[in-house]
Scaffold this active site. Structure first.
Site: not given
Ligand SMILES: Cc1ncc(C[n+]2csc(CCOP(=O)(O)OP(=O)(O)O)c2C)c(N)n1
Ligand SMILES: Cc1ncc(C[n+]2csc(CCOP(=O)(O)OP(=O)(O)O)c2C)c(N)n1
Ligand SMILES: [Mg+2]
Ligand SMILES: [Mg+2]
Lengths: 324, 359, 324, 359
Positions: C60, C83, C129
């Site tokens: 990320e 997510f 999540h």
């Protein structure tokens, strides 16, 4: 008993606790031979050696990840982040792992860690050496967040944090490191995590604050007193878990509240205090809870005095609240 | 610099006698039993998810040799830091099938108290640190535990499992760097199953392979056929001996293949061709090890069908018991956030209890 | 005009904007051939090719760092974080760089970026999540934060975000992706960033909420109505900058406010709303501002229904507030 | 695999004629002038900080060849992503001395509007992206800009500067991995000055050197004598040509030494011995390049003293002008957070203006 600065009190707490418990190890950048960039770990490398005072490579995610692994194994690491502004490379590990480890393992793997970090402005360090990002950690369930404002509390809270079985983010207002001195007992004592402290008694307005702003609030309170407004100043000391009884008790008495912090206004801790007061003492409130905070901008370098809450701004807020 | 992938048993189940570790029959059977149990478990969990009895599952079909062979090379006092796709290592170490299912269901008997989603197994008493979902976080933890063991004077070794995808994370680099600087007794075990969800290995990294990355840390790096359980065992054993004797960390790359979907939420036909999957079926680690055992006269049809019946029954029994357990209590939702429940959480627990009563 | 789900509306917004402006590129994990794990980018790889729909390695920090570098050069990247729970490896880049780039460079280097991320619970995804971590971003000066609750807004707000010159964190309540359908016009339109929307008119109590909780609040409002309490429901839509006029206007009318969100209570957005109402509408307030929120625990897997605000909890709060 | 550090000019200022790039005299003078200006600037800023006229400064004494030689190898349209210790590259590219000082003081003429602490220089019109304090963040940005340029069909190359300490960050790894997977035209330029504040290189990493880390990305890696400006120029030129022609990224490790303190807040005598510093003084890049010019008959005493006088005067003039400028306005503190000031910020600006008036 001796008169120490905050940075000396922190050094004492580390020295004494490490002497007593050999599962305590320190990790961080430049904390060894160099004694830390603020000298908080001065002399510890010499006393406890390179296995317990560990200079790490330049990676905060490594410092926190490795410290967490050590704690899973049974050690009690105290990690130093050189400036709070540089903690974010470890944010994932702190939020997704450290804060959740005890919980997600059904209590099997607690993480017994302290993360120390100098925070806040007032040293002309600009936007990357002045941040007050306590909100990120207070909002994260599973972490404790502590910030002392004087040498006595600094030592007592750090000892309590080191002995605490939960992960503690221990924030040190760097502008106070050497500017505030006070009596600090030799040897072991703790200031319990979770208890605020009334640092000035008053009747008309309650000021809730912590860290460096305690001193600004006290000065403003003195000036307000001269104008006939009696101000109670409460040093929160522990931001999570919060001593909301102390807050509610004070507001029940004064009916008026001001919150002061350096962090940006929006979702700064003042928001939570204000919401709590509304929920828990609504009928006692005689004026809106007022926030005196840093602005919703990055921390400004050359205008830091404009950016930071000042005695004048706090006094204004006290007067406005008292006169509402 | 690693140049060749170690293989001991080929696809026909023939072993290179110079390299064969000559494990006793009972040990070979133990390994094979664990592989079959793992496959039976996977098959059943996938079915349960399809039946709506479970929200999510990530199978390890095809990768059993990689994690079982490596976990087997360690001692019980060594610490495992799984990623999430190492069911076989869990079973080998001794987490019960019922516990595995309870955790997937999040029921009251789950040692994680129903709090963890999917394959987040672990067990403090077995020195397995519960995996979590964020990819890569377990790698620096394994280094920290190893450094702690070294500091304590223990001879413990730690092993971190991770996928090819995880090698792209910052954690991989930071952890290997710390481990090499501090000579931590850690084994970095990469299960290169060719995919990170849909992303194939050649779009994940541009180095020759994963093992060469060891050079960036002055560390030993080795590549092994991850579908050959004996080869995996041997390279891990070597790494374990190096770590335990103070020689520092090792990076192992096990070449394997994720034969199934990434998870029950994934449809691999969107991004890979069936021929590719078929070609890897020939390398199935369980089939290969069975051939090896048969070639050595240590296994037959009867043993095979008995074992499968037993494994499936055991899984069924575990499922039956796990499904019978109730959900955790509302109280337990507020426990273990901290050692002691904070005043705020006590209030919130009351709120949760009241809300539940009121409707 | 066609009836679309939220995920289809998002897909439309991306498709149409990319067709018009070739400086828009998408980056993320599994967004290419696979079309995204929630299929938000379905078909875009086929339409715009691998140079504009970029499957990245699993990092990320790489996605956000590279997207930021692209925007400095003049592109308008839209990054997908698979997510929201996995955004934290990029937190340093978001907080210390993305949010501060325009500011620290004296306006020379704005960063024109959208970060899309599915957020929130309700899909039995457990603590990794299901997170609602909007507070971290709202507290960070320099970011805009947007969360739609229906397909029309999803498309209009995403188009507005893509065209916005500032970095926007675009949060998509994943439980609504396919469960809420609505009319969505073909072609270009925007829903302006910074405007809340009154989704139910009422007189007695104001409910402020956003994302998936809008639907919970609307249902609770209906039930309250049956009991004779008239509830105004306001979908904030943009969390930063906030439409505080809409909030104040509503509270001026009703004198009573409930805030609903999934995120943990302490320093959740409810705290800020409560503090703002206290500051800006104190004399209109007839009851404490009440918060109905997720609890201060990690998101629970098997008890997610207990964890999340429910119609029952919101109705309770409305009744309590109305009857105060 | 890089085996040897490239050197063209030795400590006596003699060049290897087979390797000497034979730059024209005017270019050699330009490089030398920039080095001297940079040293004069450093000396003066350190003095100013000691006099309390500046809060903080991080000098680049000893590292001038590394960043000036590399920046010189690029074209003006190429993008630089400095770390913070590349004052010479800033001067070479054309940021004025006054701008450098204004930024350090945070005055109203500062192009950063007084918002950035210390060495956070940059200039949009010169394709220099302002450095920031967090170590390593600039590295992935450089990759993104390079990918954007490639996508646009521009022939732009980007170069990220970073220290040996920064190689430990996750950003280093993530950025090099992305760059290699996407063949981004980026040069990764590591100024290995042997220290990250107090931490020496051998406690920062355990690989043979920084350059070998390129193998982890299937990338070219090269080591160069960072105190030899011609060698630095040559290796960077080669990397630049590779990048521009589609050959992808390169990792360069320039071996140099931080001759001064990490910053004005640092006391290096706490962690390193004076002999070490002395031994590196012999390798001073400015001294070496002057000897080279003298050996080639291109420089003399007179030129030397004239240049120093000129440089010191120019720095003095820049300081004079920068110190005369007022602080930024209060309004400007609230600008550029967003393109348009938000309603909340407008309120806060009013608050700031009122507070300022009231006391
Ligand atoms: C930080 C983070 N980003 C994204 C995800 C979503 N995700 C879950 S598994 C996965 C792929 C992992 O690939 P690999 O490491 O190769 O392991 P494998 O699944 O192949 O065993 C992704 C992208 C995640 N869990 N964590
Ligand atoms: C993420 C982060 N952690 C810590 C710091 C504090 N710090 C500033 S410079 C520095 C050392 C950097 O070393 P290196 O990359 O070798 O660059 P050099 O200073 O030697 O030029 C450190 C630890 C920082 N700026 N950022
Ligand atoms: Mg994989
Ligand atoms: Mg360095």
């Amino acid at each position: 008993m001796s008169v120490l600065t905050i940075v000396q009190a922190i050094n004492k707490a580390l020295t004494e606790e490490m002497g007593k418990d050999d599962s305590i190890v320190l990790l961080g950048e430049d904390i060894g031979v160099n004694g830390g960039v603020f000298r908080a770990t001065e002399g510890l490398y010499q006393s406890f050696g390179p296995n317990r005072v560990i200079d790490t490579p330049l990676a905060e995610s490594g410092i926190i990840g490795v410290a967490m692994g050590m704690s899973l194994y049974g050690l009690k690491p105290v990690a130093e982040i050189q400036f709070l502004d540089f903690i974010y490379p470890a944010f994932d590990l702190i939020v997704n792992e450290l804060a959740k480890f005890r919980y997600r393992t059904g209590g099997q793997y607690p993480t017994h860690i302290v993360i120390r970090a100098p925070c806040g402005g007032g040293i002309k360090g600009g936007m990357y050496h002045s941040q007050s990002s306590e909100s990120y950690f207070i909002h994260t369930a599973g972490l404790k967040v502590v910030m002392p404002s004087n040498p006595y509390d600094a030592k007592g809270l750090l000892v309590a944090s080191i002995r605490d079985a939960d992960p503690v983010i221990f924030l040190e207002p760097k502008r106070l490191y050497r500017s505030v001195k006070g009596e600090v007992p030799e040897g072991s004592y703790t200031v319990p995590i979770g208890n605020a402290s009334v640092v000035a008694k008053g009747e008309d307005v309650s000021v809730f604050t912590y860290g460096a702003m305690v001193h600004v609030a006290l000065e403003a309170a003195k000036k307000a007193d001269e104008k006939g407004i009696s101000v109670e100043v409460i040093d929160l000391r522990t931001l999570s878990p919060l001593d909301f009884e102390a807050i509610v008790d004070s507001v029940r008495k004064t009916g008026r509240a001001v919150v002061v912090h350096e962090a940006p206004r929006t979702l700064g801790f003042g928001a939570e205090i204000s919401a709590l007061i509304s929920e828990k003492a609504f009928l006692h409130l005689e004026a809106p809870v007022t926030r005196v905070t840093g602005y919703d901008t990055p921390f400004h370098y050359s205008l830091e005095e404009v950016y930071l809450p000042s005695v004048g701004k706090v006094l204004n807020a006290i007067e406005k609240t008292a006169g509402f | 610099m690693p140049t060749e992938m170690l293989q001991i048993v080929n696809e026909e189940g023939k072993s290179d006698s110079k390299l064969d570790p000559d494990l006793p029959q009972s040990e070979l059977h133990k390994l094979y039993r664990t592989m079959v149990y793992t496959r039976a478990f996977d098959n059943r969990m996938i079915a349960m998810q399809r039946q709506g009895r479970m929200s999510f599952y990530a199978p390890c079909v095809g990768e059993e040799a990689a994690h079982i062979g490596s976990a087997y090379a360690l001692k019980p006092e060594d610490w495992l830091f799984p990623q999430y796709r190492e069911q076989g290592a869990m079973i080998l170490r001794g987490i019960s099938l019922e516990q595995l299912v309870s955790s997937l269901l999040g029921n009251r008997n789950d040692a994680n108290k129903g709090r963890s989603f999917a394959n987040a197994w672990g067990d403090r008493s077995l020195n397995i640190v519960h995996s979590s979902a964020p990819v890569g976080t377990q790698i620096p933890l394994a280094v920290g535990a190893a450094m702690a063991a070294k500091l304590r004077g223990d001879k413990t070794v730690t092993l971190a499992y991770f996928g090819d995808g995880a090698t792209s994370s910052g954690y991989f680099h930071v952890a290997l760097n710390f481990a090499s600087v501090f000579k931590a007794p850690t084994i970095f075990f990469c299960k290169n199953n060719q995919y990170a969800v849909s992303v194939p290995i050649h779009r994940q990294l541009a180095s020759k392979n994963v093992a060469v990355k060891a050079a960036a840390y002055g560390m030993e790096g080795v590549q092994v056929d991850g579908n050959d359980i004996l080869a995996v065992y041997c390279v891990t054993k070597e790494a374990e001996e190096r770590a335990r004797s103070g020689g520092g960390p090792t990076l192992i790359e096990a070449i394997t293949y994720r034969m199934g979907a990434h998870s029950t939420a994934d449809d691999p036909t969107r991004y890979r061709r069936q021929e590719e999957v078929e070609s890897w079926k020939k390398k199935d680690p369980i089939k290969r090890f069975r051939l090896y055992l048969e070639n050595r006269g240590l296994w037959g049809e009867k043993e095979e069908s008995d074992l499968w019946t037993e494994a499936e029954n055991m899984v069924s029994e575990a499922v039956r018991r796990a499904e019978a357990a109730p959900l955790p209590t509302v109280e337990s939702m507020f426990e273990d956030v901290y050692k002691e429940m904070s005043p705020a959480l006590k209030e919130q627990l009351q709120d949760a209890l009241t809300s539940r009563e009121s409707r």
